[in-house]
Design a protein around this motif. Structure first.
Motif, PDB file in Angstrom:
ATOM      1  N   GLY A 151       9.667  -0.471   0.652  1.00 64.54           N
ATOM      2  CA  GLY A 151      11.005   0.079   0.825  1.00 64.54           C
ATOM      3  C   GLY A 151      11.571  -0.364   2.162  1.00 64.54           C
ATOM      4  O   GLY A 151      10.860  -0.871   3.039  1.00 64.54           O
ATOM      5  N   GLY A 205       0.825  -1.212   0.000  1.00 65.34           N
ATOM      6  CA  GLY A 205       0.000   0.000   0.000  1.00 65.34           C
ATOM      7  C   GLY A 205       0.850   1.249   0.000  1.00 65.34           C
ATOM      8  O   GLY A 205       2.026   1.208   0.359  1.00 65.34           O
ATOM      9  N   THR A 235      -0.740  10.747   0.233  1.00 63.71           N
ATOM     10  CA  THR A 235      -0.243  12.061   0.623  1.00 63.71           C
ATOM     11  C   THR A 235       0.155  12.697  -0.701  1.00 63.71           C
ATOM     12  O   THR A 235       0.623  11.986  -1.581  1.00 63.71           O
ATOM     13  CB  THR A 235       1.028  11.919   1.489  1.00 63.71           C
ATOM     14  N   GLY A 240      11.699   2.408  -4.936  1.00 58.99           N
ATOM     15  CA  GLY A 240      11.778   1.459  -3.825  1.00 58.99           C
ATOM     16  C   GLY A 240      10.661   0.432  -3.842  1.00 58.99           C
ATOM     17  O   GLY A 240      10.863  -0.712  -3.444  1.00 58.99           O
ATOM     18  N   ALA A 241       9.480   0.832  -4.292  1.00 58.27           N
ATOM     19  CA  ALA A 241       8.338  -0.069  -4.149  1.00 58.27           C
ATOM     20  C   ALA A 241       7.541  -0.255  -5.444  1.00 58.27           C
ATOM     21  O   ALA A 241       7.358  -1.379  -5.914  1.00 58.27           O
ATOM     22  CB  ALA A 241       7.425   0.443  -3.027  1.00 58.27           C
ATOM     23  N   LYS A 287       7.750  11.705   1.180  1.00 59.14           N
ATOM     24  CA  LYS A 287       6.634  12.504   0.678  1.00 59.14           C
ATOM     25  C   LYS A 287       6.320  13.671   1.582  1.00 59.14           C
ATOM     26  O   LYS A 287       5.911  14.734   1.149  1.00 59.14           O
ATOM     27  CB  LYS A 287       5.376  11.638   0.664  1.00 59.14           C
TER      28      LYS A 287
END
Ligand code: ATP
Ligand code: MG
Length: 329
Positions: A144, A7, A11, A21-22, A198
Motif C-alpha cells: 500500500g 509481507g 496483528t 491495497g496489497a 489494523k
C-alpha cells in the motif's frame, strides 16, 4: 516483473485496506512472477504482543493469504521467523543504513507517538524490511501507499551497497503500489483523512476481513461522510464519500464515474457499498473456515519455509561475504 516479495504483520484483524491495497495484487501477481508472501512475525514484535495471540495471528494471517486466493503450490507462503536469514540479513542492513535515515521515517514518528512502549525494533524495523526484500533478489514489491517511504529506503540501501562494491551485489527493487483510486490508500471509516489501520483501537473505523455481514453493514452505515448528498469523487473535499466510492468500485468493477452517476443520496449508496463488501469477503471467509482444520496451514508454512530458505540463504552468504564476514570452513 520477475520476483515479487511482500509481507503482512500478524496483528489480529486484517483489514479491507490490507486486502484492497496489497493482497489483491498478491493474488494477481502470483501468475506473473516468482512470488514470496511472508507473515512478518518479527515485525509484529516491534510492539509488545501476547505470545499465544501472536502465534494464533501468525497462523491466521497465513490462512487469510490462502483464503484470499494465493495458491501455496504457485507462490511461497512462509513465516519470517522460520527463516533465520531474515534476522541475520536484518543486522547487515542495520549497519548499512544511517541513523538519520531511520529518523526521517514518518511511520516511526506516528507509531512512537501512539504507543506507550517504544522499542528499538520499532525504530530499526525499516532495515529489517529492507533485508526481507533484498534476500529474494526481489524486482517488485506490492504494498500500500503507506509503505512508499520504507521502500524508498530499501532502494537507497541497495543502491549504496552496489555502488560501494561496484557491482550488482543486490537487486534494487521497484515499488508496485496502486494509485489511490485503485486502493493504494483505503481510509478509516471514522476519520477519512487517516489510513485504515489494523492497529486502530476504534473498532468502527476499520472493516476486518473476517467481520460478519451484519457488522460490515453496521460499520458502513455509520461511516463518516459529509453534510451534502452528492456522490462525487473528490478526495480533498469529500474524503469519506470518495473512500466509499473507491471501495465500491474495487468490489464491483464499476468505474468511479459510473458510481457517481448512479446515486442521488447517501442512503442507497451506503447500502450498495455494504453489500459489495459482504459479497467480496464472504467466499474468502468461507475458505478461511475450511483452512482452520488442524494441520492444514502448518503444512503450508513448513513447505514455504523450506522454499524461502533455499532462495534466501545464498543471497545472505553473498552479502556476508562482500561485507567481509569469514565463512565457516
Ligand atoms: P498496522 O497499523 O499494525 O501497521 P497495517 O494495517 O498498516 O497495520 P501492515 O501489516 O503494516 O498493516 O501492512 C500490510 C500491507 O497492507 C502493506 O502493504 C500496507 O502498505 C498495506 N496497507 C495497510 N493499510 C492500508 C490501507 N489503509 N490502504 C491500502 N493498503 C494498506
Ligand atoms: Mg502498517
Amino acid at each position: 516483473i520477475k520476483t515479487v516479495f511482500s509481507g503482512m504483520q500478524p496483528t489480529s484483524g486484517v483489514t479491507l485496506g490490507n486486502y484492497l491495497g496489497a493482497m489483491r495484487n498478491f493474488v494477481k501477481l502470483q501468475h506473473q512472477a516468482k512470488c514470496f508472501f511472508c507473515v512478518v512475525d518479527l515485525h509484529a514484535l516491534t510492539v509488545p504482543k501476547d505470545p499465544a495471540e501472536l502465534r494464533k495471528n501468525t497462523l491466521d494471517m497465513a490462512r487469510i493469504y490462502v483464503a484470499a486466493g494465493i495458491d501455496p503450490n504457485v507462490a511461497t507462503i512462509f513465516a519470517q521467523s522460520h527463516v533465520s536469514a531474515h534476522a541475520e540479513m536484518g543486522w547487515l542492513m542495520e549497519v548499512s543504513c544511517y541513523y538519520g535515515e531511520l529518523q526521517r521515517m514518518t511511520q516511526f514518528k506516528d507509531k512512537s507517538a501512539k504507543n506507550e512502549v517504544v522499542t528499538t525494533g520499532l525504530f530499526t524495523y525499516p532495515a529489517l524490511m529492507a533485508a526481507d526484500i533484498l534476500l529474494y533478489d526481489t524486482t517488485h514489491v506490492p504494498v500500500g501507499d503507506d509503505q512508499k517511504q520504507h521502500l524508498e529506503l530499501t532502494r537507497d540501501i541497495a543502491i549504496r551497497l552496489n555502488n560501494r562494491f561496484g557491482r550488482e551485489l543486490v537487486v534494487v527493487p521497484e515499488p508496485y503500489i496502486p494509485p489511490r483510486e485503485a486502493g493504494g490508500r483505503i481510509m478509516s471509516l471514522q476519520d477519512p483523512t487517516q489510513k485504515m489501520s489494523k492497529s486502530d483501537p476504534d473498532e468502527s473505523a476499520t472493516i476486518h476481513m473476517l467481520d460478519t455481514p451484519d457488522v460490515i453493514r453496521k460499520k458502513i452505515k455509520r461511516a463518516v461522510t459529509d453534510s451534502e448528498s452528492e456522490v462525487r469523487y473528490d478526495p480533498e473535499k469529500k474524503p469519506g464519500v470518495s473512500n466509499l466510492m473507491v471501495i465500491l468500485s474495487l468490489c464491483t468493477g464499476m468505474s468511479l464515474d459510473e458510481i457517481a452517476g448512479r446515486y442521488t443520496g447517501y442512503g442507497q449508496f451506503k447500502k450498495d457499498v455494504a453489500e459489495a463488501v459482504v459479497t467480496t469477503l464472504e467466499p474468502i471467509q468461507q475458505r478461511y473456515r475450511e483452512l482452520c482444520e488442524p494441520g492444514v496451514i502448518e503444512e503450508i508454512l513448513e513447505k514455504g519455509a523450506a522454499e524461502a530458505e533455499a532462495v534466501s540463504t545464498p543471497v545472505l552468504r553473498r552479502v556476508q561475504d562482500a561485507l567481509g564476514l569469514l565463512p565457516r570452513t
